[in-house]
Design a protein around this motif. Structure first.
Motif, PDB file in Angstrom:
ATOM      1  N   VAL A  46      -7.251   3.662  -7.105  1.00  0.00           N
ATOM      2  CA  VAL A  46      -6.157   3.776  -6.138  1.00  0.00           C
ATOM      3  C   VAL A  46      -6.636   3.872  -4.690  1.00  0.00           C
ATOM      4  O   VAL A  46      -5.885   3.557  -3.776  1.00  0.00           O
ATOM      5  CB  VAL A  46      -5.249   4.983  -6.465  1.00  0.00           C
ATOM      6  CG1 VAL A  46      -4.564   4.784  -7.798  1.00  0.00           C
ATOM      7  CG2 VAL A  46      -6.018   6.290  -6.444  1.00  0.00           C
ATOM      8  N   PRO A  70       2.227   7.293  -7.146  1.00  0.00           N
ATOM      9  CA  PRO A  70       0.861   7.716  -6.852  1.00  0.00           C
ATOM     10  C   PRO A  70       0.752   9.244  -6.817  1.00  0.00           C
ATOM     11  O   PRO A  70       1.670   9.928  -6.361  1.00  0.00           O
ATOM     12  CB  PRO A  70       0.585   7.111  -5.471  1.00  0.00           C
ATOM     13  CG  PRO A  70       1.931   6.886  -4.873  1.00  0.00           C
ATOM     14  CD  PRO A  70       2.838   6.594  -6.014  1.00  0.00           C
ATOM     15  N   HIS A  86       4.662   0.415 -13.387  1.00  0.00           N
ATOM     16  CA  HIS A  86       4.252   1.159 -12.197  1.00  0.00           C
ATOM     17  C   HIS A  86       4.672   2.614 -12.291  1.00  0.00           C
ATOM     18  O   HIS A  86       5.719   2.953 -12.836  1.00  0.00           O
ATOM     19  CB  HIS A  86       4.883   0.534 -10.948  1.00  0.00           C
ATOM     20  CG  HIS A  86       4.496   1.224  -9.681  1.00  0.00           C
ATOM     21  ND1 HIS A  86       3.261   1.065  -9.105  1.00  0.00           N
ATOM     22  CD2 HIS A  86       5.159   2.110  -8.908  1.00  0.00           C
ATOM     23  CE1 HIS A  86       3.193   1.808  -8.015  1.00  0.00           C
ATOM     24  NE2 HIS A  86       4.325   2.450  -7.871  1.00  0.00           N
ATOM     25  N   LEU A 139      -8.445  10.606  -5.197  1.00  0.00           N
ATOM     26  CA  LEU A 139      -7.021  10.662  -4.881  1.00  0.00           C
ATOM     27  C   LEU A 139      -6.805  11.001  -3.411  1.00  0.00           C
ATOM     28  O   LEU A 139      -7.659  11.621  -2.774  1.00  0.00           O
ATOM     29  CB  LEU A 139      -6.336  11.723  -5.744  1.00  0.00           C
ATOM     30  CG  LEU A 139      -6.311  11.485  -7.251  1.00  0.00           C
ATOM     31  CD1 LEU A 139      -5.680  12.667  -7.957  1.00  0.00           C
ATOM     32  CD2 LEU A 139      -5.564  10.193  -7.580  1.00  0.00           C
ATOM     33  N   ASP A 188       0.866  -1.186   0.000  1.00  0.00           N
ATOM     34  CA  ASP A 188       0.000   0.000   0.000  1.00  0.00           C
ATOM     35  C   ASP A 188       0.896   1.227   0.000  1.00  0.00           C
ATOM     36  O   ASP A 188       1.552   1.528   0.991  1.00  0.00           O
ATOM     37  CB  ASP A 188      -0.901  -0.006   1.233  1.00  0.00           C
ATOM     38  CG  ASP A 188      -1.988   1.056   1.164  1.00  0.00           C
ATOM     39  OD1 ASP A 188      -1.752   2.098   0.525  1.00  0.00           O
ATOM     40  OD2 ASP A 188      -3.058   0.858   1.750  1.00  0.00           O
TER      41      ASP A 188
END
Length: 364
Positions: free
Chosen positions: A242, A194, A191, A213, A5
């Motif tokens: 996400v 974030p 990837h 987000l 995470d």
């Protein structure tokens, strides 16, 4: 690694939520930018050792007392001097840049420190209007900030390499990036870092909610807006790929010292520095001696008292209680601490004392 995470942290010791660090890379009177940046490395390494969740730097311009005009450059240096702590921007002021440039910079950072990079985005200039014009090369001061939602969307497309067919940017790729994974022989991870949205009002809170987000609020300089902005974020949040539920951190000015007097002495340097910035006289962060010798006018005293009211400072136990109370009042999912003081040793000591007060990382 896929089940890691990258947004939610883990609280350490008796802390109610994860604790992180926002470093403004301040330059004190009598010190150089080189020394300030070296102190940033020490703080990041100390934070990693103690168990803080992430370390962010913020984009500022034309401020002599802050050496963080180039977050990506600083973060690349920090990536070489740390191993585990998350590194990120708190934030990159997106209207100052072409989204493709930021996608390339943070794609490079992701390649240097895989799965350790956060890309926090703000829409303010991080400076005054004239400097913003010099950065953005526009005659309209508001241009860029008004287009922030579109810029965020464009940046996300570059990061994901997923512009639709027919789009003028369909054949443009941010590299390093996902296109390298789909090229013949490609083994690059698709990837990407974030995205976080940063704010000091309700605008970015609502945008972060709409996009699903994580959201970071600048409580350390806009405390009056904290709870309204967090309420907007939570009430309007839409689950996304996400995040399935809201996640909000708040920036908190916090400084612990071995005794109350020393803590007050240290935070007064930051208060005087902010007073000068707000009155159009930005400079290096003054020494404690200079702050003690300053003759405060009634108007200055009023400003400083209001400023200090939102800084959690004092002994380690007092700071712990203040942070616990703030987290309870706001419901923040994470507290990002910024220690504003003249000297690096005082800031380092503060992070050690706070960790110790919560009983994690071997802090004292």
């Amino acid at each position: 690694m896929d089940d890691v995470d990258e947004i939610r942290g883990t609280a350490q010791g008796s802390a109610p939520v994860p604790l992180s660090v926002l470093d403004l890379v301040t330059v004190g009177a009598g010190h150089t930018a080189s020394e300030a940046l070296a102190t940033g490395v020490r703080i990041a390494r100390t934070a990693e050792r103690l168990g803080y969740h992430r370390y962010w730097v913020a984009e500022h311009h034309s401020m002599p007392g802050i050496a963080s005009s180039s977050p990506a450059v600083i973060l690349s240096h920090l990536a070489a001097h740390t191993e585990r702590i998350r590194l990120g921007s708190g934030g990159v002021m997106l209207p100052n840049h072409a989204p493709l440039v930021i996608a390339e910079q943070f794609g490079t950072l992701e390649a240097l420190a895989p799965r350790r990079v956060d890309l926090g985005l703000g829409r303010a200039p991080g400076t005054d209007g004239a400097t913003a014009q010099a950065l953005r090369r526009t005659e309209r001061p508001g241009e860029g900030a008004d287009d922030f939602p579109a810029q965020v969307a464009e940046l996300a497309r570059f990061l994901d390499d997923d512009f639709p067919d027919g789009h003028p940017y369909r054949r443009i790729h941010a590299i390093p990036g996902p296109v390298q994974a789909t090229s013949p022989g490609g083994v690059q991870s698709p990837h990407r870092p974030p995205l976080w949205l940063l704010g000091s009002s309700g605008f970015s809170a609502q945008l972060a909610a709409m996009l699903g987000l994580p959201f970071a609020f600048a409580h350390h300089f806009a405390a009056q807006n904290t709870i309204p902005a967090l309420d907007l974020y939570r009430e309007n949040f839409r689950p996304s790929a996400v995040l399935d539920e809201p996640y909000a951190l708040i920036g908190v000015a916090a400084l612990a010292a071995d005794d109350e007097r020393e803590a007050r002495r240290q935070v007064m340097t930051g208060a005087l520095s902010m007073l000068r910035l707000r009155t159009g006289r930005p400079g290096l962060v003054p020494t404690p001696e200079e702050a003690e010798a300053h003759e405060w006018s009634p108007m200055e005293e009023e400003f400083v008292n209001g400023w200090l009211a939102n800084i959690v400072h004092g002994t380690p136990d007092a700071v712990r209680e203040g942070l616990n109370d703030l987290q309870k009042r706001t419901g923040a999912d994470e507290l990002m601490l910024t220690a504003n003081a003249h000297g690096g040793e005082a800031r380092l000591r503060s992070y050690e004392l706070i960790a110790g007060a919560y009983g994690f990382g071997g802090g004292e």
